[in-house]
Every structure is written in C-alpha cells, then in structure tokens.
Design a protein around this motif. Structure first.
Motif, mmCIF file in Angstrom:
data_model
loop_
_atom_site.group_PDB
_atom_site.id
_atom_site.type_symbol
_atom_site.label_atom_id
_atom_site.label_comp_id
_atom_site.label_asym_id
_atom_site.label_seq_id
_atom_site.Cartn_x
_atom_site.Cartn_y
_atom_site.Cartn_z
ATOM 1 N N GLY A 42 0.820 -1.199 0.000
ATOM 2 C CA GLY A 42 0.000 0.000 0.000
ATOM 3 C C GLY A 42 0.856 1.251 0.000
ATOM 4 O O GLY A 42 2.023 1.234 0.397
ATOM 5 N N SER A 43 0.264 2.369 -0.425
ATOM 6 C CA SER A 43 0.921 3.668 -0.427
ATOM 7 C C SER A 43 2.242 3.642 -1.208
ATOM 8 O O SER A 43 3.297 4.007 -0.692
ATOM 9 C CB SER A 43 1.180 4.139 0.999
ATOM 10 N N LYS A 44 2.197 3.175 -2.455
ATOM 11 C CA LYS A 44 3.341 3.124 -3.363
ATOM 12 C C LYS A 44 4.445 2.183 -2.917
ATOM 13 O O LYS A 44 5.559 2.258 -3.389
ATOM 14 C CB LYS A 44 3.967 4.511 -3.570
ATOM 15 N N ARG A 45 4.167 1.280 -2.003
ATOM 16 C CA ARG A 45 5.208 0.392 -1.490
ATOM 17 C C ARG A 45 4.883 -1.064 -1.808
ATOM 18 O O ARG A 45 3.730 -1.482 -1.758
ATOM 19 C CB ARG A 45 5.351 0.567 0.007
ATOM 20 N N VAL A 46 5.923 -1.825 -2.131
ATOM 21 C CA VAL A 46 5.788 -3.239 -2.437
ATOM 22 C C VAL A 46 6.921 -4.007 -1.753
ATOM 23 O O VAL A 46 7.965 -3.436 -1.441
ATOM 24 C CB VAL A 46 5.830 -3.514 -3.966
ATOM 25 N N SER A 47 6.702 -5.280 -1.533
ATOM 26 C CA SER A 47 7.742 -6.147 -1.005
ATOM 27 C C SER A 47 8.357 -6.890 -2.190
ATOM 28 O O SER A 47 7.641 -7.516 -2.977
ATOM 29 C CB SER A 47 7.141 -7.130 -0.010
ATOM 30 N N LEU A 48 9.677 -6.819 -2.334
ATOM 31 C CA LEU A 48 10.377 -7.387 -3.481
ATOM 32 C C LEU A 48 11.259 -8.552 -3.059
ATOM 33 O O LEU A 48 12.010 -8.447 -2.090
ATOM 34 C CB LEU A 48 11.253 -6.329 -4.150
ATOM 35 N N GLN A 49 11.181 -9.649 -3.808
ATOM 36 C CA GLN A 49 12.117 -10.770 -3.641
ATOM 37 C C GLN A 49 13.147 -10.623 -4.750
ATOM 38 O O GLN A 49 12.871 -10.937 -5.903
ATOM 39 C CB GLN A 49 11.371 -12.098 -3.749
ATOM 40 N N ILE A 60 7.641 2.785 -5.397
ATOM 41 C CA ILE A 60 7.363 3.222 -6.763
ATOM 42 C C ILE A 60 7.471 4.743 -6.761
ATOM 43 O O ILE A 60 6.714 5.417 -6.061
ATOM 44 C CB ILE A 60 5.968 2.774 -7.225
ATOM 45 N N PRO A 61 8.420 5.315 -7.499
ATOM 46 C CA PRO A 61 8.579 6.768 -7.500
ATOM 47 C C PRO A 61 7.324 7.471 -8.022
ATOM 48 O O PRO A 61 6.552 6.910 -8.802
ATOM 49 C CB PRO A 61 9.759 7.007 -8.443
ATOM 50 N N GLY A 62 7.133 8.701 -7.607
ATOM 51 C CA GLY A 62 5.942 9.466 -7.974
ATOM 52 C C GLY A 62 5.789 9.669 -9.463
ATOM 53 O O GLY A 62 4.677 9.734 -9.982
ATOM 54 N N SER A 63 6.899 9.749 -10.196
ATOM 55 C CA SER A 63 6.816 9.959 -11.632
ATOM 56 C C SER A 63 6.285 8.729 -12.361
ATOM 57 O O SER A 63 5.792 8.830 -13.479
ATOM 58 C CB SER A 63 8.190 10.321 -12.196
ATOM 59 N N ARG A 64 6.361 7.558 -11.749
ATOM 60 C CA ARG A 64 5.916 6.320 -12.389
ATOM 61 C C ARG A 64 4.688 5.713 -11.724
ATOM 62 O O ARG A 64 4.226 4.653 -12.117
ATOM 63 C CB ARG A 64 7.038 5.301 -12.356
ATOM 64 N N LYS A 87 16.136 -1.455 1.155
ATOM 65 C CA LYS A 87 15.118 -0.718 0.405
ATOM 66 C C LYS A 87 15.582 -0.517 -1.024
ATOM 67 O O LYS A 87 16.780 -0.531 -1.317
ATOM 68 C CB LYS A 87 14.835 0.632 1.060
ATOM 69 N N ALA A 88 14.595 -0.332 -1.937
ATOM 70 C CA ALA A 88 14.922 -0.166 -3.352
ATOM 71 C C ALA A 88 13.839 0.655 -4.040
ATOM 72 O O ALA A 88 12.703 0.733 -3.566
ATOM 73 C CB ALA A 88 15.052 -1.526 -4.034
ATOM 74 N N ASP A 89 14.190 1.238 -5.167
ATOM 75 C CA ASP A 89 13.231 1.927 -6.027
ATOM 76 C C ASP A 89 12.888 1.024 -7.194
ATOM 77 O O ASP A 89 13.767 0.363 -7.765
ATOM 78 C CB ASP A 89 13.825 3.229 -6.567
ATOM 79 N N VAL A 90 11.618 0.997 -7.579
ATOM 80 C CA VAL A 90 11.186 0.213 -8.734
ATOM 81 C C VAL A 90 11.367 1.086 -9.966
ATOM 82 O O VAL A 90 10.792 2.173 -10.067
ATOM 83 C CB VAL A 90 9.717 -0.235 -8.584
ATOM 84 N N ALA A 91 12.177 0.617 -10.921
ATOM 85 C CA ALA A 91 12.502 1.414 -12.094
ATOM 86 C C ALA A 91 11.743 0.985 -13.342
ATOM 87 O O ALA A 91 11.472 1.807 -14.219
ATOM 88 C CB ALA A 91 14.001 1.330 -12.366
ATOM 89 N N TRP A 92 11.374 -0.301 -13.444
ATOM 90 C CA TRP A 92 10.804 -0.809 -14.689
ATOM 91 C C TRP A 92 9.949 -2.023 -14.396
ATOM 92 O O TRP A 92 10.279 -2.810 -13.507
ATOM 93 C CB TRP A 92 11.945 -1.196 -15.632
ATOM 94 N N LYS A 93 8.873 -2.195 -15.137
ATOM 95 C CA LYS A 93 8.036 -3.388 -15.033
ATOM 96 C C LYS A 93 8.091 -4.118 -16.372
ATOM 97 O O LYS A 93 7.916 -3.510 -17.423
ATOM 98 C CB LYS A 93 6.596 -3.003 -14.711
#
Length: 110
Positions: A42-49, A60-64, A87-93
C-alpha cells in the motif's frame, strides 16, 4: 495488405518480418537488479524478492506511480539504495513476452 489506422495513407504489409522484442536488461554499473513482487504493502510500497536473495521494500517513485500498475508476481527492475540495502526503487516493469525472453536467456532463475 491493410491500412494504418491513425489517418495515415501508408500501406503496411503484415507478416513481412518477425516481431522484434526489445528488453531492458539489468545494468551492473547502474546498480540494477531483477526482482519479483512478493506482496503489495500500500501507499506506493511493495515487497520485493530480489534475485540476489534479499527481500527488500520497494518504492514506486511518484513519476511512475500512475504509469506502472503493479500486482503480485510481476517481474520488475529495482535499484537498491546505497544508504539502506533493505530498500529499493522500482525502475521498470516487464511485460509477459519480456519475462519469457529473460527466462530463455538465463537472467531469471525460476
């Protein structure tokens, strides 16, 4: 032969060449890593493996935020933070054909 839609009068021949799939691969010089979305927080946040075995909280940055609709099980490209490795930023799907290409080439270890 069929015509293009958007008002163009150019004629396009279908079936002339095979479809080319371009895939963005992770770059080590930019500190990028492949990851699978484990859960939505929630709130632009995800759990990543991540592929290096670390579970990170992704943002997820605000621009994406409105351009990338992410759900559980999606494969994404993440940039781990230099300050905090958890922690990490999601850059691409990646899309489904791109994920299949990554599996064939050995980038994804399923």
């Amino acid at each position: 032969m069929r015509k293009r839609r958007l008002g163009s009068s150019k004629v396009v021949k279908s079936g002339d060449s095979p479809e080319v799939t371009r895939v963005r691969t992770p770059r080590r010089d930019k500190n990028e890593i492949l990851a699978t979305v484990a859960s939505l927080l929630g709130s632009k946040r995800v759990s990543l493996q991540c592929m290096d075995g670390v579970v990170r909280m992704g943002r997820i940055p605000g621009s994406r935020k409105k351009r990338m609709w992410i759900k559980e099980g999606d494969v994404v490209l993440a940039n781990p933070w230099e300050v905090q490795d958890s922690k990490a930023d999601v850059a691409w799907k990646y899309t489904r054909p791109q994920v299949e290409w990554l599996e064939r080439k050995g980038y994804l270890k399923c």
